[in-house]
Design a protein around this motif. Structure first.
Motif, PDB file in Angstrom:
ATOM      1  N   LEU A 108       8.978 -16.311  27.925  1.00  0.00           N
ATOM      2  CA  LEU A 108       8.883 -15.318  30.281  1.00  0.00           C
ATOM      3  C   LEU A 108       8.333 -14.564  30.524  1.00  0.00           C
ATOM      4  O   LEU A 108       7.837 -13.822  31.169  1.00  0.00           O
ATOM      5  CB  LEU A 108      10.174 -14.821  29.627  1.00  0.00           C
ATOM      6  CG  LEU A 108      11.183 -15.749  30.175  1.00  0.00           C
ATOM      7  CD1 LEU A 108      11.557 -17.230  29.473  1.00  0.00           C
ATOM      8  CD2 LEU A 108      12.645 -15.897  30.855  1.00  0.00           C
ATOM      9  N   LEU A 139       1.777 -23.686  35.319  1.00  0.00           N
ATOM     10  CA  LEU A 139       1.989 -22.233  33.993  1.00  0.00           C
ATOM     11  C   LEU A 139       3.957 -21.934  33.240  1.00  0.00           C
ATOM     12  O   LEU A 139       2.972 -21.535  32.146  1.00  0.00           O
ATOM     13  CB  LEU A 139       1.832 -21.141  35.192  1.00  0.00           C
ATOM     14  CG  LEU A 139       2.328 -19.741  34.871  1.00  0.00           C
ATOM     15  CD1 LEU A 139       1.103 -18.950  34.308  1.00  0.00           C
ATOM     16  CD2 LEU A 139       3.062 -18.681  35.850  1.00  0.00           C
ATOM     17  N   LEU A 140       4.385 -22.981  34.007  1.00  0.00           N
ATOM     18  CA  LEU A 140       5.622 -22.967  32.882  1.00  0.00           C
ATOM     19  C   LEU A 140       4.559 -23.460  31.751  1.00  0.00           C
ATOM     20  O   LEU A 140       6.310 -23.234  30.421  1.00  0.00           O
ATOM     21  CB  LEU A 140       6.795 -23.798  33.297  1.00  0.00           C
ATOM     22  CG  LEU A 140       7.091 -23.648  32.733  1.00  0.00           C
ATOM     23  CD1 LEU A 140       8.305 -22.110  31.744  1.00  0.00           C
ATOM     24  CD2 LEU A 140       9.280 -24.845  33.693  1.00  0.00           C
ATOM     25  N   LEU A 186       5.463 -15.096  32.124  1.00  0.00           N
ATOM     26  CA  LEU A 186       5.794 -15.766  33.905  1.00  0.00           C
ATOM     27  C   LEU A 186       5.943 -14.715  34.486  1.00  0.00           C
ATOM     28  O   LEU A 186       5.673 -14.609  35.945  1.00  0.00           O
ATOM     29  CB  LEU A 186       7.213 -16.234  33.634  1.00  0.00           C
ATOM     30  CG  LEU A 186       6.939 -17.812  32.873  1.00  0.00           C
ATOM     31  CD1 LEU A 186       7.841 -18.425  32.553  1.00  0.00           C
ATOM     32  CD2 LEU A 186       5.460 -18.337  33.991  1.00  0.00           C
ATOM     33  N   ARG A 187       6.797 -13.689  33.794  1.00  0.00           N
ATOM     34  CA  ARG A 187       7.467 -12.901  35.275  1.00  0.00           C
ATOM     35  C   ARG A 187       6.254 -11.386  35.004  1.00  0.00           C
ATOM     36  O   ARG A 187       6.262 -10.832  36.323  1.00  0.00           O
ATOM     37  CB  ARG A 187       8.198 -11.419  33.526  1.00  0.00           C
ATOM     38  CG  ARG A 187       9.762 -12.026  33.572  1.00  0.00           C
ATOM     39  CD  ARG A 187      10.441 -11.337  32.652  1.00  0.00           C
ATOM     40  NE  ARG A 187      11.818 -11.845  32.553  1.00  0.00           N
ATOM     41  CZ  ARG A 187      13.031 -11.734  33.260  1.00  0.00           C
ATOM     42  NH1 ARG A 187      12.799 -11.256  34.419  1.00  0.00           N
ATOM     43  NH2 ARG A 187      14.013 -12.817  33.272  1.00  0.00           N
ATOM     44  N   ALA A 196       3.236 -21.703  29.416  1.00  0.00           N
ATOM     45  CA  ALA A 196       4.020 -20.500  28.737  1.00  0.00           C
ATOM     46  C   ALA A 196       5.285 -21.387  27.432  1.00  0.00           C
ATOM     47  O   ALA A 196       5.997 -20.707  26.638  1.00  0.00           O
ATOM     48  CB  ALA A 196       5.290 -20.133  30.043  1.00  0.00           C
ATOM     49  N   ALA A 224       9.480 -20.737  38.536  1.00  0.00           N
ATOM     50  CA  ALA A 224       8.152 -21.434  37.729  1.00  0.00           C
ATOM     51  C   ALA A 224       7.909 -22.597  38.055  1.00  0.00           C
ATOM     52  O   ALA A 224       6.767 -23.115  38.072  1.00  0.00           O
ATOM     53  CB  ALA A 224       8.278 -21.116  36.326  1.00  0.00           C
ATOM     54  N   VAL A 280      14.136 -17.720  36.385  1.00  0.00           N
ATOM     55  CA  VAL A 280      12.397 -17.543  35.882  1.00  0.00           C
ATOM     56  C   VAL A 280      12.273 -18.940  35.553  1.00  0.00           C
ATOM     57  O   VAL A 280      11.269 -19.267  36.421  1.00  0.00           O
ATOM     58  CB  VAL A 280      12.274 -16.388  35.064  1.00  0.00           C
ATOM     59  CG1 VAL A 280      10.456 -16.732  34.244  1.00  0.00           C
ATOM     60  CG2 VAL A 280      12.557 -15.102  35.894  1.00  0.00           C
ATOM     61  N   ILE A 281      12.682 -19.683  34.918  1.00  0.00           N
ATOM     62  CA  ILE A 281      12.457 -20.618  34.304  1.00  0.00           C
ATOM     63  C   ILE A 281      11.927 -21.365  35.876  1.00  0.00           C
ATOM     64  O   ILE A 281      11.555 -22.357  36.240  1.00  0.00           O
ATOM     65  CB  ILE A 281      12.886 -20.942  33.202  1.00  0.00           C
ATOM     66  CG1 ILE A 281      12.271 -20.692  32.295  1.00  0.00           C
ATOM     67  CG2 ILE A 281      12.234 -22.815  33.321  1.00  0.00           C
ATOM     68  CD1 ILE A 281      13.118 -20.569  30.858  1.00  0.00           C
ATOM     69  N   PHE A 287       7.307 -13.762  38.111  1.00  0.00           N
ATOM     70  CA  PHE A 287       8.771 -14.630  38.536  1.00  0.00           C
ATOM     71  C   PHE A 287       9.567 -13.715  38.551  1.00  0.00           C
ATOM     72  O   PHE A 287       9.117 -12.514  37.454  1.00  0.00           O
ATOM     73  CB  PHE A 287       8.836 -15.373  38.096  1.00  0.00           C
ATOM     74  CG  PHE A 287       8.174 -17.184  37.850  1.00  0.00           C
ATOM     75  CD1 PHE A 287       7.995 -17.623  39.647  1.00  0.00           C
ATOM     76  CD2 PHE A 287       7.224 -16.993  38.092  1.00  0.00           C
ATOM     77  CE1 PHE A 287       7.713 -18.470  39.925  1.00  0.00           C
ATOM     78  CE2 PHE A 287       6.117 -18.314  38.541  1.00  0.00           C
ATOM     79  CZ  PHE A 287       6.300 -18.709  39.050  1.00  0.00           C
TER      80      PHE A 287
END
Length: 445
Positions: free
Chosen positions: A69, A95-96, A72-73, A99, A88, A84-85, A77
């Motif tokens: 995470l 991008l997810l 992503l943050r 990650a 994303a 967040v998930i 996000f």
């Protein structure tokens, strides 16, 4: 006395086929397939146990936290972890996927390792790779260093460096582009660094050349290696364009033996002569070259003949090649292995192992392990739970069967429950391996 140990990366709970690695043909070919994280981790554990049971030293490195995470943050996000998930997945699914990559399982990219026999300060040196060529791997370095600090905590015997600067001049892919040859594991050896490009050249190849000469030179300096026993070789652009994204796809070596494809190096004759010069006075290198006419480079790459473990097997006087089943199933490589082992060369036997979950993402047996030469005193200083044992193996099997999904499809990465399950698995592993409080980022939050 010194022995070569293999530290394998534990396959993580989010093992999936994201097709994230440009130049890795297997990864691209299998993008979007349904994976089996449970089968992947059990295959890896079985390979580790097989080597440990033979009398070889077998260690392990923990998986990293995924989904990751913090990536992503940092990409903007916000909100709860599940928010967040979900956000994303809606707006940046690629991008997810990055990650969620379980790529730390390929421990050959974890670091470059120089045994104490080669270093001026007499310590065993590690430099975690920055892996900056691909986003999903560039997030590994900090946690890899934490893993190495855990396994090799005695700073009097071990030196774990920081990653090289996160800048393209110092693109570093770790031991996948490094080979060490020696007469005896405990004696001085020749360290061979293989690079794809220099920092200042304009690269126009079909696929990226991931390792720079400058990164190799920086690692060699940090490890305080003898320049006379250190060789820098250029990988063949033809091999890179064929899909040899790391040198270990076309070359592997141990003791005095270098096993390589005819097209592995840009200047084959100069490369072999440089190795001979560096080894002068220590040993005579034994070159086992596989001709393009017998094994086309396309077959070498799809079968991963060279992405195999070349081992000194207890009780045997010739080396053993631990190759993936795909090598046995490819006609040219199967024929070559049969002919090679009936001769009088240094490789006396090939053993084929099942690592298909890894192979479908482009990682053979050699990708799954980091080689570390340890003296008896250094082995005694390794953190005990970092070493495979009869007691640890069933614990890890039970842990994997309890926490890992049987199947994981592309859309499953968007399931917030996967994050919860993965964290529960890593929390449990923290207790099994005695990793200590705050080993993973989510445990420190």
């Amino acid at each position: 006395m010194a022995r070569e140990a293999n530290f394998d990366g534990l396959v993580g709970p989010t093992h999936n086929y994201g097709g994230l690695s440009d130049g890795n043909l297997a990864s691209a070919r299998n993008e979007g397939l349904v994976s089996s994280p449970r089968a992947g981790v059990l295959e890896g554990l079985a390979k580790m146990k097989r080597l440990a049971d033979s009398g070889l030293v077998q260690g392990l490195l923990p998986p990293h936290e995924r989904p990751y995470l913090p990536l992503l943050r940092r990409a903007g996000f916000s909100g709860s972890d599940s928010a967040v998930i979900e956000a994303a997945w809606r707006s940046a699914p690629g991008l997810l996927r990055k990650a969620c990559s379980a790529s730390p399982m390929w421990a050959a990219n974890a670091a470059t390792v120089s045994p104490s026999a080669d270093t001026k300060d007499g310590r065993l040196h590690f430099t975690p790779a920055n892996l900056l060529t691909t986003l999903h791997r560039s997030i590994e370095g900090e946690q890899t260093k934490r893993a190495l600090d855990w396994a090799f905590a005695d700073t009097g015997r071990f030196a774990v460096h920081d990653v090289l600067p996160m800048q393209p001049d110092f693109a570093d892919e770790g031991a996948a582009n490094h080979v060490r040859l020696c007469a005896e594991q405990g004696g001085e050896g020749v360290e061979i660094f293989v690079y794809g490009r220099t920092a200042d050249e304009a690269w126009s190849g079909k696929f990226p050349a991931r390792q720079t000469l400058e990164a190799c030179q920086a690692v060699a300096r940090s490890h305080r290696l003898d320049p006379k026993r250190t060789v820098f070789l250029r990988q063949s652009p033809e091999a890179i364009d064929a899909g040899a994204f790391h040198n270990d796809v076309v070359c592997v070596g141990t003791r005095t033996t270098l096993f390589f494809h005819e097209l592995a190096f840009a200047d084959r004759d100069s490369a072999l002569e440089a190795i001979r010069r560096a080894a002068d006075g220590l040993f005579e290198p034994d070159f086992v070259e596989v001709p393009q006419a017998e094994v086309p480079i396309s077959d070498a790459i799809t079968s991963y003949l060279f992405n195999s473990q070349l081992l000194e097997w207890p009780g045997e006087d010739r080396l053993v090649l631990i190759a993936p089943k795909e090598t046995e199933e490819t006609a040219s490589t199967q024929a070559y292995c049969s002919a090679m082992t009936v001769g009088n060369g240094p490789i006396g036997r090939v053993e084929f192992v099942e690592v298909r979950q890894s192979m479908r993402n482009g990682g053979g047996p050699a990708c799954l392990r980091l080689r570390v030469v340890l003296t008896d005193q250094e082995l005694a200083a390794v953190t005990p739970r970092a070493l495979m044992s009869d007691a640890l193996y069933p614990e890890l099997v039970a842990w994997a069967e309890r926490h890992y999904r049987e199947q994981l499809g592309p859309n499953d990465l968007a399931d917030p429950a996967l994050l919860v399950e993965s964290r529960e698995a890593l929390d449990a592993l923290t207790q099994i391996l005695e990793l200590g409080g705050g080993y993973y980022p989510f445990q420190r939050a």
